[in-house]
Design a protein around this motif. Structure first.
Motif, PDB file in Angstrom:
ATOM      1  N   LYS A  60       3.792  -8.448 -56.472  1.00  0.00           N
ATOM      2  CA  LYS A  60       3.623  -7.629 -55.838  1.00  0.00           C
ATOM      3  C   LYS A  60       4.796  -7.458 -55.035  1.00  0.00           C
ATOM      4  O   LYS A  60       5.090  -8.618 -54.479  1.00  0.00           O
ATOM      5  N   ASN A  61       5.777  -6.892 -54.066  1.00  0.00           N
ATOM      6  CA  ASN A  61       6.852  -6.786 -53.841  1.00  0.00           C
ATOM      7  C   ASN A  61       6.449  -6.112 -52.286  1.00  0.00           C
ATOM      8  O   ASN A  61       6.173  -4.452 -52.522  1.00  0.00           O
ATOM      9  N   ILE A  62       7.295  -6.387 -51.124  1.00  0.00           N
ATOM     10  CA  ILE A  62       7.114  -6.001 -49.966  1.00  0.00           C
ATOM     11  C   ILE A  62       7.836  -6.238 -48.921  1.00  0.00           C
ATOM     12  O   ILE A  62       9.438  -6.851 -49.092  1.00  0.00           O
ATOM     13  N   SER A  63       8.258  -5.284 -47.948  1.00  0.00           N
ATOM     14  CA  SER A  63       9.427  -5.844 -46.951  1.00  0.00           C
ATOM     15  C   SER A  63       9.374  -5.824 -45.376  1.00  0.00           C
ATOM     16  O   SER A  63       8.262  -5.319 -45.319  1.00  0.00           O
ATOM     17  N   LEU A  64       9.872  -6.377 -44.585  1.00  0.00           N
ATOM     18  CA  LEU A  64       9.734  -6.680 -43.689  1.00  0.00           C
ATOM     19  C   LEU A  64      10.884  -7.233 -42.819  1.00  0.00           C
ATOM     20  O   LEU A  64      11.714  -7.214 -43.479  1.00  0.00           O
ATOM     21  N   ARG A  65      10.844  -6.295 -41.362  1.00  0.00           N
ATOM     22  CA  ARG A  65      12.470  -5.801 -40.717  1.00  0.00           C
ATOM     23  C   ARG A  65      12.041  -7.060 -39.519  1.00  0.00           C
ATOM     24  O   ARG A  65      11.254  -6.800 -39.324  1.00  0.00           O
ATOM     25  N   TYR A  66      13.048  -8.154 -39.505  1.00  0.00           N
ATOM     26  CA  TYR A  66      12.445  -8.902 -38.302  1.00  0.00           C
ATOM     27  C   TYR A  66      14.330  -9.030 -37.492  1.00  0.00           C
ATOM     28  O   TYR A  66      14.928 -10.102 -38.456  1.00  0.00           O
ATOM     29  N   LYS A  67      14.310  -8.459 -36.510  1.00  0.00           N
ATOM     30  CA  LYS A  67      15.757  -8.857 -36.099  1.00  0.00           C
ATOM     31  C   LYS A  67      16.965  -8.650 -36.493  1.00  0.00           C
ATOM     32  O   LYS A  67      17.953  -9.228 -36.794  1.00  0.00           O
ATOM     33  N   ASP A  68      17.280  -7.334 -37.637  1.00  0.00           N
ATOM     34  CA  ASP A  68      17.694  -6.732 -38.269  1.00  0.00           C
ATOM     35  C   ASP A  68      17.376  -7.396 -38.870  1.00  0.00           C
ATOM     36  O   ASP A  68      18.627  -6.892 -40.151  1.00  0.00           O
ATOM     37  N   ILE A  69      17.208  -8.259 -39.843  1.00  0.00           N
ATOM     38  CA  ILE A  69      17.304  -8.446 -40.934  1.00  0.00           C
ATOM     39  C   ILE A  69      16.195  -8.464 -41.717  1.00  0.00           C
ATOM     40  O   ILE A  69      15.578  -8.122 -41.358  1.00  0.00           O
ATOM     41  N   LYS A  70      16.419  -8.153 -42.775  1.00  0.00           N
ATOM     42  CA  LYS A  70      15.289  -6.899 -44.294  1.00  0.00           C
ATOM     43  C   LYS A  70      15.166  -8.624 -44.934  1.00  0.00           C
ATOM     44  O   LYS A  70      16.021  -9.028 -46.056  1.00  0.00           O
ATOM     45  N   ILE A  71      13.746  -8.635 -44.714  1.00  0.00           N
ATOM     46  CA  ILE A  71      13.143  -9.496 -45.517  1.00  0.00           C
ATOM     47  C   ILE A  71      11.868  -9.239 -46.870  1.00  0.00           C
ATOM     48  O   ILE A  71      11.391  -8.875 -46.779  1.00  0.00           O
ATOM     49  N   ASN A  72      12.737  -9.625 -47.930  1.00  0.00           N
ATOM     50  CA  ASN A  72      12.175  -9.143 -49.169  1.00  0.00           C
ATOM     51  C   ASN A  72      11.172  -9.865 -49.259  1.00  0.00           C
ATOM     52  O   ASN A  72      11.119 -11.275 -49.982  1.00  0.00           O
ATOM     53  N   ILE A  73      10.399 -10.034 -49.572  1.00  0.00           N
ATOM     54  CA  ILE A  73       8.813 -10.785 -50.122  1.00  0.00           C
ATOM     55  C   ILE A  73       8.015 -10.379 -50.723  1.00  0.00           C
ATOM     56  O   ILE A  73       7.446  -9.174 -51.834  1.00  0.00           O
ATOM     57  N   ILE A  74       7.685 -11.849 -52.114  1.00  0.00           N
ATOM     58  CA  ILE A  74       7.437 -11.210 -53.114  1.00  0.00           C
ATOM     59  C   ILE A  74       5.810 -12.228 -53.369  1.00  0.00           C
ATOM     60  O   ILE A  74       5.943 -13.820 -53.477  1.00  0.00           O
TER      61      ILE A  74
END
Length: 607
Positions: A60-74
Motif C-alpha cells: 500500500k502507498n500513503i504519505s505523511l507531511r513532517y516539517k514541510d517534507i513529504k514522506i511517501n511510505i510503502i
C-alpha cells in the motif's frame, strides 16, 4: 515541490513484526485521522483476507507531511510467498525501515526482504520493535542484525546504519534502548536525517509502473515513481511495454498520495510517487517515457516460481450449484487477469483446453488467489502442488528452502525426527528463551504436509517459517502420506447411524446431514490404502424392541481444514474442489471400478 522535500521509504519485516501497526501510529501522530474519528486497527490491511489472516498481502502507498517534507511510505508484505509484490515496490523507495521483533530477532523473511533492499542499494534504518515485550532482548537482537548484514556481504558504509527502538503498539520510539520515548518523533527525525532525497537526474521523462489498481469508474490505475523529468496532465508520452513494444499515450488524470487519499495533481516531479488514470492495458514494469526519444527503464526482475498446480473446471456431480463462473473460458480469463497485477504468477494452458498450469512462489501465494476467486463466485478444482525442477550442469535440480522452527524443548525430539525423514539438513540449533530455534535446509517437496504433521506431533506448539534458499541437485524420493482415505460409495446425505458405525475406521471430514457424492473423499483412513464406505446406510426400523435401540449416538466432530491444509493433504490421484461455499476433496476418477482398472494398468506398466 523540489526533490529535497521528498523522502520515499518502504517498511520491510518478517510476518507479524509490526509493520502495519507502526504505520497506524505514524498516521495517528501526524494527525491524518480526525480527533473523533474511529479507526480500525491495522488500517492498511484493508483486504478481507488480510484482516482475517492478520498478514499483509498487497503493498500500500500513503504519505505523511513532517516539517514541510513529504514522506511517501510503502507498506510491504512480509511473507516470502508474496516476494513478487516486495520486489516491485522496493524500486519506488530510496530507503527502508527494517523492523525486527525485540524478542524473536531476525527470521527467514527478515533476511529475504533485506537482501532484496540491499541489492537495490537502499539506505536502511533498523527499528527494533515490540520493546514493550516482557522478554525483549534488544542487545542480542542488534548483534543478530549485524551478523545478518555481514552474512549478506554488504558494503561497509551500510553497516553504519541508524538504530531506533520502538513500541508501535504503545506509540513511542527512542534512540536509547534503556529509555522509552514519548512519541514517534525520534523515528521521524531519523527518517528525514538519514534517508537520502531522490536523485534529480537530468534528461527526458522516465516513470515506471510498479503496481496496478482498478476502479469500476475509471478502469486500470498505474502506480509508480517518476525517476526523471516530470509528468503533466495533457502531455503526450510513449508507453514502452515489458515486451519492448511502444505506443503513444496522453495523460488524462494524475493523482498524488496525500495521507490516505489520492488527490488530483496537474504535475508530478522527479522522485514523487503518483497514480495515472486513463491508459488502457497499462501493466507492471511499463515505462512512461519521452515521446520523441523514449528511453525505457530496466525491466523489474522477479524471482522464478517454485511451485505449480493444475487448475481445471469443476466436473463433480455438484457442479454449478454454488458458483456463478463455472466455464473454462471464465476460469482462463480470471487467471490471465491475475497475471497482469501479480508478476510472480505464471499461467499456461495444460494438456487440454480446460486445464491450466499455474505457477507461483509457494502454497500460500496460490491459495490466496484461490480464496479470492471463490469469494468472487468461481467454481473450479485444483490438483496436488508440485515443485518446479530445473536442469543444472545436466543434472536434475530442485528448489531448497531455509526452514526455521521455534519449538519448546520437550517437543524438540519429535520435530527433529519428523523433519529428518524429509531429506532436511540441520544448519543451526540455538536457545531462544524457553524455546529452541532449529534451522534446516529442506527440499520444497518436503514442506508439503509438514506443518500439519509438526502441529500434531507437538500439540500445536511448533511455529515454522520458510523462505526460498537456492536450487540444489535432486535429493531423492520422499515419504508420501502414510494413511489412505475413506471414499463415499454413493450420493446423498450423510446418515448419523452410518457415520457412528464407521468411526473406528478413522477421522471424518463430513458431518451428519451433509450432502456427499460418489468418489468424494470423506475422511482419513487409519491404515494404508483407500477404503470405500457407505455413509447413506440407514438403520432398519422394526416393531421389535431391542436393548440398544434408544442408545444416543456419540459422533466425534468432523475435522475441518483450511484451504492450504487441504492442498498439503491430497495425493496425485486427488483434487480439491473449490466453490464459493464449500471445499471438498475428491478422487480424479469418481467411479470405483474405473479407478481400480486404471490402478491395475499403471501397476502393469510399472512392473
Amino acid at each position: 515541490m523540489n526533490t529535497d522535500q521528498i523522502r520515499n521509504i518502504a517498511i520491510i519485516a518478517h510476518v507479524d513484526h509490526g509493520k502495519t501497526t507502526l504505520v497506524d501510529q505514524l498516521l495517528r501522530q501526524n494527525h491524518i485521522f480526525r480527533e473523533n474519528q474511529k479507526v480500525q486497527e491495522r488500517f492498511l490491511d484493508s483486504n478481507d483476507l488480510e484482516r482475517e489472516r492478520g498478514i499483509t498481502i498487497l503493498s500500500k502507498n500513503i504519505s505523511l507531511r513532517y516539517k514541510d517534507i513529504k514522506i511517501n511510505i510503502i507498506d510491504t508484505p512480509g511473507h516470502a510467498d508474496f516476494s513478487g509484490e516486495v520486489e516491485r515496490v522496493l524500486r519506488m523507495a530510496d530507503g527502508v525501515l527494517l523492523l525486527v521483533d525485540a524478542f524473536e530477532g531476525t527470521m527467514p523473511q527478515t533476511r529475504f526482504v533485506l537482501q532484496k533492499a540491499l541489492n537495490l542499494h537502499l539506505q536502511p534504518i533498523v527499528v527494533i520493535n515490540k520493546m514493550d515485550r516482557p522478554n525483549a532482548r534488544p542487545a542480542e537482537v542488534l548483534d543478530e542484525i549485524y551478523d545478518l548484514f555481514i552474512d549478506l556481504d554488504v558494503h561497509e558504509d551500510l553497516l553504519d546504519f541508524p538504530v531506533v527502538y520502538a513500541s508501535a503498539k504503545q506509540g513511542w520510539s527512542s534512540l536509547d534502548q534503556s529509555q522509552p520515548g514519548a512519541d514517534m518523533q525520534p523515528l521521524m527525525e531519523t527518517i528525514i536525517g538519514k534517508i537520502p532525497p531522490p536523485l534529480a537526474n537530468s534528461g527526458s521523462t522516465q516513470m515506471q509502473i510498479a503496481a496496478i489498481d482498478y476502479s469500476s469508474y475509471t478502469g486500470r490505475i498505474g502506480i509508480g515513481r517518476v525517476f526523471r523529468g516530470s509528468v503533466r496532465v495533457g502531455d503526450s508520452f510513449k508507453l514502452v511495454r515489458r515486451n519492448g513494444s511502444a505506443e503513444d499515450i496522453q495523460i488524462k488524470q494524475l493523482f498524488t498520495f496525500e495521507g490516505l487519499e489520492r488527490l488530483p495533481a496537474d504535475e508530478v516531479v522527479t522522485g514523487d510517487i503518483c497514480a495515472i488514470v486513463g491508459i488502457e492495458d497499462i501493466n507492471i514494469g511499463d515505462t512512461i517515457a519521452d515521446r520523441e526519444h523514449p528511453e525505457p527503464l530496466p525491466i523489474i526482475a522477479i524471482d522464478e516460481p517454485t511451485i505449480s498446480m493444475t487448475f481445471t473446471i469443476n466436473t463433480s456431480p455438484f457442479f454449478g450449484r454454488e458458483g456463478k463462473y463455472v466455464t473454462s473460458r471464465q476460469l482462463h480469463d480470471r487467471l490471465m487477469r491475475e497475471t497482469e497485477s501479480d508478476v510472480a504468477l505464471r499461467v499456461k494452458v495444460g494438456s487440454s483446453p480446460d486445464v491450466f498450469k499455474v505457477s507461483g512462489r509457494g502454497i500460500l501465494h496460490l491459495s490466496i488467489l484461490m480464496e479470492n476467486m471463490r469469494r468472487e463466485g468461481y467454481e473450479f478444482a485444483v490438483g496436488q502442488p508440485r515443485v518446479i525442477f530445473k536442469e543444472i550442469d545436466g543434472k536434475k535440480a530442485e528448489p531448497v528452502e531455509e526452514l526455521v522452527i521455534d519449538v519448546p524443548a520437550e517437543w524438540m525430539g519429535k520435530v527433529i525426527e519428523s523433519v529428518g525423514q524429509r531429506k532436511a539438513t540441520m544448519v543451526k540449533m540455538e536457545e531462544k528463551g524457553n524455546l529452541r530455534k532449529l534451522v534446516y535446509h529442506i527440499p520444497s517437496r518436503g514442506l508439503l504436509g509438514l506443518r500439519n504433521k509438526l502441529l500434531t506431533a507437538t500439540s500445536g506448539e511448533a511455529v515454522m517459517y520458510h523462505r526460498f534458499y537456492q536450487y540444489e541437485f535432486f535429493k531423492g524420493s520422499l515419504p508420501h502420506r502414510q494413511n489412505g482415505v475413506m471414499i463415499s460409495m454413493g450420493t446423498g446425505q450423510v446418515n448419523a447411524y452410518a457415520l457412528n458405525a464407521l468411526q473406528d475406521r478413522g477421522l471424518f471430514f463430513v458431518e451428519p446431514g451433509e450432502e456427499v457424492y460418489t468418489g468424494q473423499v470423506v475422511g482419513e483412513y487409519n491404515k494404508e490404502g483407500d477404503i470405500v464406505v457407505n455413509l447413506q446406510k440407514a438403520k432398519k426400523l422394526t416393531n421389535m424392541r431391542a436393548a440398544a435401540a434408544d442408545k444416543a449416538l456419540k459422533i466425534a466432530p468432523a475435522v475441518k481444514m483450511s484451504l492450504e491444509e487441504y492442498l498439503e493433504f491430497i495425493e496425485q490421484d486427488e483434487l480439491v474442489e473449490i466453490t464459493p461455499e464449500s471445499i471438498r476433496i475428491r478422487k480424479m476418477i469418481l467411479d470405483e471400478i474405473e479407478r481400480r482398472r486404471v490402478q491395475s494398468r499403471l501397476k502393469k506398466q510399472a512392473g
